[in-house]
Design a protein around this motif. Structure first.
Motif, PDB file in Angstrom:
ATOM      1  N   ILE A 236      51.487  60.386  20.534  1.00 11.15           N
ATOM      2  CA  ILE A 236      50.509  60.681  19.478  1.00 11.15           C
ATOM      3  C   ILE A 236      49.832  59.395  19.009  1.00 11.15           C
ATOM      4  O   ILE A 236      48.632  59.385  18.710  1.00 11.15           O
ATOM      5  N   ALA A 237      50.596  58.308  18.944  1.00  6.28           N
ATOM      6  CA  ALA A 237      50.007  57.021  18.535  1.00  6.28           C
ATOM      7  C   ALA A 237      48.955  56.566  19.537  1.00  6.28           C
ATOM      8  O   ALA A 237      47.887  56.057  19.152  1.00  6.28           O
ATOM      9  N   ARG A 238      49.234  56.747  20.824  1.00  6.47           N
ATOM     10  CA  ARG A 238      48.247  56.385  21.845  1.00  6.47           C
ATOM     11  C   ARG A 238      46.971  57.210  21.693  1.00  6.47           C
ATOM     12  O   ARG A 238      45.858  56.685  21.743  1.00  6.47           O
ATOM     13  N   ALA A 239      47.150  58.520  21.488  1.00  3.44           N
ATOM     14  CA  ALA A 239      45.989  59.387  21.313  1.00  3.44           C
ATOM     15  C   ALA A 239      45.218  59.023  20.045  1.00  3.44           C
ATOM     16  O   ALA A 239      43.980  59.043  20.033  1.00  3.44           O
ATOM     17  N   SER A 240      45.941  58.667  18.982  1.00  2.42           N
ATOM     18  CA  SER A 240      45.295  58.333  17.713  1.00  2.42           C
ATOM     19  C   SER A 240      44.436  57.080  17.843  1.00  2.42           C
ATOM     20  O   SER A 240      43.312  57.022  17.339  1.00  2.42           O
ATOM     21  N   THR A 241      44.963  56.056  18.512  1.00  2.00           N
ATOM     22  CA  THR A 241      44.184  54.823  18.676  1.00  2.00           C
ATOM     23  C   THR A 241      42.935  55.065  19.515  1.00  2.00           C
ATOM     24  O   THR A 241      41.862  54.504  19.233  1.00  2.00           O
ATOM     25  N   ILE A 242      43.054  55.913  20.524  1.00  2.00           N
ATOM     26  CA  ILE A 242      41.890  56.229  21.358  1.00  2.00           C
ATOM     27  C   ILE A 242      40.845  56.983  20.547  1.00  2.00           C
ATOM     28  O   ILE A 242      39.643  56.684  20.622  1.00  2.00           O
ATOM     29  N   LEU A 243      41.276  57.944  19.736  1.00  2.00           N
ATOM     30  CA  LEU A 243      40.333  58.728  18.945  1.00  2.00           C
ATOM     31  C   LEU A 243      39.628  57.874  17.890  1.00  2.00           C
ATOM     32  O   LEU A 243      38.432  58.051  17.636  1.00  2.00           O
TER      33      LEU A 243
END
Length: 294
Positions: A155-162
């Motif tokens: 989720i952290a990876r997805a959050s940084t990308i978003l």
């Protein structure tokens, strides 16, 4: 012919100062980094021993380095793909005349103005994984449990990308808009006479004409994504664990924080070669694509 050669020689002389500056500021540091990568240089001692390619082998054996490379590639590809898919349709929308058009363009461009580090801290406050976080507080009011935005690896990876997509989409939308407005109206008029619908016009005229813009935009996204440091660091500091650990963060931490300049230099040389290969491939492939649409 003699005059032409004289003019070329004069232009060549103007390039000498530029080449000297380029050599001092770019080529010399690269060569120096390669020398350090073959040693155990600690950053302050003038005496160091050469250890061959052992630093390079350590890079590939270090799990944190592998995680940094994996996340950097995921981040780069994810941001590039999503922004490209969003920016082109958005450019088509704001190219039309409607009330508030200028305001919409300004609003889209605004997120790219503040520094990524500042935006990272702001979004870190908004995405606080605790129930007291801004977004989780709003979700709690409608009965949704707190989401671990920055405390679970995936989720952290997805959050940084978003967050990166939110920050950069407007800037790249304006790049496409600039090229979109340079497309001759004759093309669209001819398509209308031939009875082409909007979908056909987009894929047969608009998208091919945006090939040069896509080359510029994708190059900026790829190079910017590969060397990213500030936004993920401000959001997660590389965590949880090493899930959002970037290559640039690894270079800085190993070199400056730990004083292991040899290992950091080896990683930087590997990183330089990766970026160089990707940039050349991107330019070649996108160049061929432009030629195909001409």
């Amino acid at each position: 012919m003699v005059k032409s050669k004289s003019i070329k020689r004069e232009f060549g002389l103007f390039l000498i100062p530029i080449l000297i500056v380029y050599g001092i500021l770019t080529l010399y540091p690269i060569v120096q980094s390669f020398i350090y990568s073959l040693s155990n240089f600690n950053g302050y001692s003038s005496e160091y021993d050469f250890v061959g390619f052992s630093n390079y082998s350590r890079v590939f054996r270090d799990s944190s380095m592998a995680s940094a490379l994996t996340y950097t590639v995921i981040y780069t590809l994810g941001v590039t793909l999503i922004i490209t898919c969003l920016a082109i349709p958005l450019a088509n929308v704001i190219d039309k005349k409607f009330f508030g058009n200028n305001f919409v363009r300004s609003a889209l461009f605004f997120p790219s103005v503040p520094s990524a580090l500042l935006l990272g801290f702001v979004w870190g406050f908004l995405l606080n994984p605790l129930g007291t976080g801004v977004i989780n507080s709003i979700l709690g009011q409608i009965g949704i449990s707190p989401i671990p935005w920055l405390s679970v690896g995936s989720i952290a990876r997805a959050s940084t990308i978003l967050v990166a997509v939110w920050q950069q989409t407007g800037y790249h939308t304006l790049i496409y808009l600039a090229y979109l407005q340079s497309i001759p109206e004759d093309f669209y008029e001819a398509a209308e006479i031939e009875g082409a619908n909007k979908v056909q016009v987009f894929f047969k005229i608009t998208l091919p004409q945006l090939a040069p813009a896509m080359t510029v935009s994708v190059m900026l996204l790829l190079t910017g994504g590969l060397k990213v440091y500030d936004l993920p660091f401000a959001l997660t500091s590389g965590g949880p664990g090493f899930s959002t650990y970037t290559i640039t963060q690894a270079i800085i931490q190993r070199g400056i924080s730990e004083g292991n300049y040899g290992l950091a230099s080896a990683l930087s040389i590997i990183f330089f070669l990766i970026v160089l290969v990707i940039t050349i491939l991107q330019q070649v492939l996108m160049g061929k694509r432009e030629e195909r649409f001409r």
